[in-house]
Design an enzyme around this catalytic site. Structure first.
Site, PDB file in Angstrom:
ATOM      1  N   TYR A 160      -2.833 -76.884  21.336  1.00 25.97           N
ATOM      2  CA  TYR A 160      -1.444 -76.802  21.758  1.00 25.97           C
ATOM      3  C   TYR A 160      -1.205 -75.864  22.960  1.00 25.97           C
ATOM      4  O   TYR A 160      -1.520 -74.683  22.902  1.00 25.97           O
ATOM      5  CB  TYR A 160      -0.576 -76.342  20.561  1.00 25.97           C
ATOM      6  N   HIS A 217       2.555 -73.976  15.918  1.00 22.35           N
ATOM      7  CA  HIS A 217       2.980 -75.360  16.163  1.00 22.35           C
ATOM      8  C   HIS A 217       2.715 -76.276  14.981  1.00 22.35           C
ATOM      9  O   HIS A 217       2.162 -77.380  15.126  1.00 22.35           O
ATOM     10  CB  HIS A 217       2.356 -75.904  17.454  1.00 22.35           C
ATOM     11  N   GLU A 267      12.867 -74.845  15.974  1.00 23.13           N
ATOM     12  CA  GLU A 267      13.080 -75.541  17.258  1.00 23.13           C
ATOM     13  C   GLU A 267      13.285 -77.039  17.083  1.00 23.13           C
ATOM     14  O   GLU A 267      13.829 -77.684  17.976  1.00 23.13           O
ATOM     15  CB  GLU A 267      11.931 -75.254  18.232  1.00 23.13           C
TER      16      GLU A 267
END
Ligand code: CS2
Ligand code: MG
Length: 408
Positions: A160, A217, A267
């Site tokens: 990521y 992530h 998010e």
């Protein structure tokens, strides 16, 4: 007072910003951001085909009622596409409200609680040394907080947000060569064995004062996330982000029982209903929603207030896909919020972006200084906008070595 028209623009310098402009019969206009990364044409179509025809003739000062009208009135509520579209409308209506009042939005929220809001930059490296150089670059520029991501030795492909090769520079996740996603290959074991030591080395190199953040992530299972959170404790992180997907929210209790590292999540959330449990059970320390994806200033202000009751601070999402309009809406909330934490910052500052979205918001020594202009304090140059068009892009996916699809 009435809304007379509204237009949607899709495009921008290296990104597909979705920008909404709402016009009124008093000449005042408002701007909002509906950019949904790699799905940009969808909120644009919802705005064009349904929301704008319903907006025309409404009183733009009734931002609460208009938000309820679209959200409750849709019958099928929420979801990222719809919420991004409502978010743009809500931002634009607040922009109009501020312009009518002759005040920057932070004044309408309750005034400034601070001068300058701390931001964090993204440092990345193909390996740890490369990452150290990237961190040093931001520290020299005066940043007080840096998110750190680096390549993992033996990982089958770049993980990521990490560049493929040393010195390859910044890695922007979206790929504009087409809509078929690139595949990254992930190995949880290698990551869990390597990253805690790397974070400890970063702490040793940069000393106790630098705020260090790290984004997992969504790659770990809840038990792995608990083990990892415990292992990174010596690095004294400012936060550990998205250690595990937050769909099964009770699972975070396991992590909480084993580690005290601050946790940041949110998010990908679109509404207060995605995070009320995490906040009320105090399973997180920072709420990461973005004003665009979570439906605008009106609902996000409610999330901020709920968070404040539970010692949860803000850490709004500020990925490169958010336009300066979303970042401005967040900057006004950041200036006001009594429970402000930090702001992710990547967008403003390129000449092409500044030409498209002129503003006097400014960054200095790792602090974001909000504009005092009425409303959001960002304009939109339609002549500049005419230079850009929509470019289809994609977000990578991740698979395990045996081919199993994994969480990006
Ligand atoms: C990331 C995002 O900023 C972050 O913390 O997790 O950049 C995310 O990868 C993108 O918004 C996905 O589109
Ligand atoms: Mg993230």
């Amino acid at each position: 007072m009435k809304i007379t028209d509204a237009k949607v623009f899709v495009g921008g310098p290296g990104k597909n910003y979705v920008t909404l402009k709402i016009m009124t019969d008093q000449g005042v206009y408002g701007l909002g951001d509906a950019t949904l990364n790699n799905r940009e044409t969808l909120p644009a179509a919802y705005l064009q085909d349904f929301l704008i025809p319903n907006l025309i003739g409404l009183d733009p000062r009734k931002s609460e009622d208009i938000w309820q009208f679209f959200y409750r009135g849709a019958y099928f509520r929420g979801g990222p596409i719809a919420m991004a579209a409502y978010g743009a409308i809500d931002m634009a209506l607040w922009d109009i409200k501020g312009k009518l009042a002759g005040m920057p939005l932070y004044q309408l929220f309750g005034g400034k609680s601070r001068e300058g809001a701390m931001v964090y930059a993204h440092a990345t490296g193909a390996d740890l040394e490369d990452l150290m150089d990237s961190i040093a670059h931001y520290v020299e520029k005066g940043y007080k907080a840096v998110r750190v991501q680096c390549g993992i030795p033996g990982m089958p492909s770049a993980s990521y947000a990490v560049p493929e090769h040393k010195g390859a520079g910044k890695h922007y996740i979206s790929d504009f060569s087409g809509i078929r996603p690139k595949v990254e290959v992930w190995d949880t074991g290698r990551y869990m064995r390597y990253m805690p030591g790397a974070l400890a080395e970063i702490r040793d190199r940069f000393g106790p004062d630098l705020h260090i953040l790290h984004d997992v992530h969504h790659r770990l299972l809840p038990r792995e996330a608990a083990e990892f959170a415990k292992a990174v404790e010596p690095a004294g992180l400012f936060w550990l982000e998205d250690p595990t997907p937050a769909e099964d929210q009770d699972a975070l209790g396991l992590l909480r029982a084993h580690a005290t590292v601050p946790i940041a999540i949110g998010e990908v959330f679109n509404s207060i209903w995605d995070c009320n449990k995490l906040i009320e059970k105090e399973l997180i320390d920072f709420i990461r929603v973005a004003v665009t994806y979570a439906g605008g200033i009106t609902p996000v202000k409610r999330i901020v207030d709920l968070a404040g009751m539970h010692h949860v601070r803000t850490g709004f999402h500020g990925a490169p896909s958010h336009s300066p309009l979303c970042m401005a809406a967040q900057a006004h909330l950041n200036a006001w919020a009594p429970n402000f934490g930090i702001q992710e910052y990547l967008v403003l500052g390129t000449p092409a972006c500044d030409a498209l979205f002129p503003s006097d918001h400014r960054m200095e020594n790792g602090l974001f200084h909000v504009s005092d202009a009425p409303g959001l304090g960002v304009d939109f140059n339609e002549l500049e906008a005419a230079r850009y068009k929509y470019t289809p892009g994609s977000h990578p996916i991740v698979r395990l070595e045996d081919g199993t699809l994994w969480n990006y």
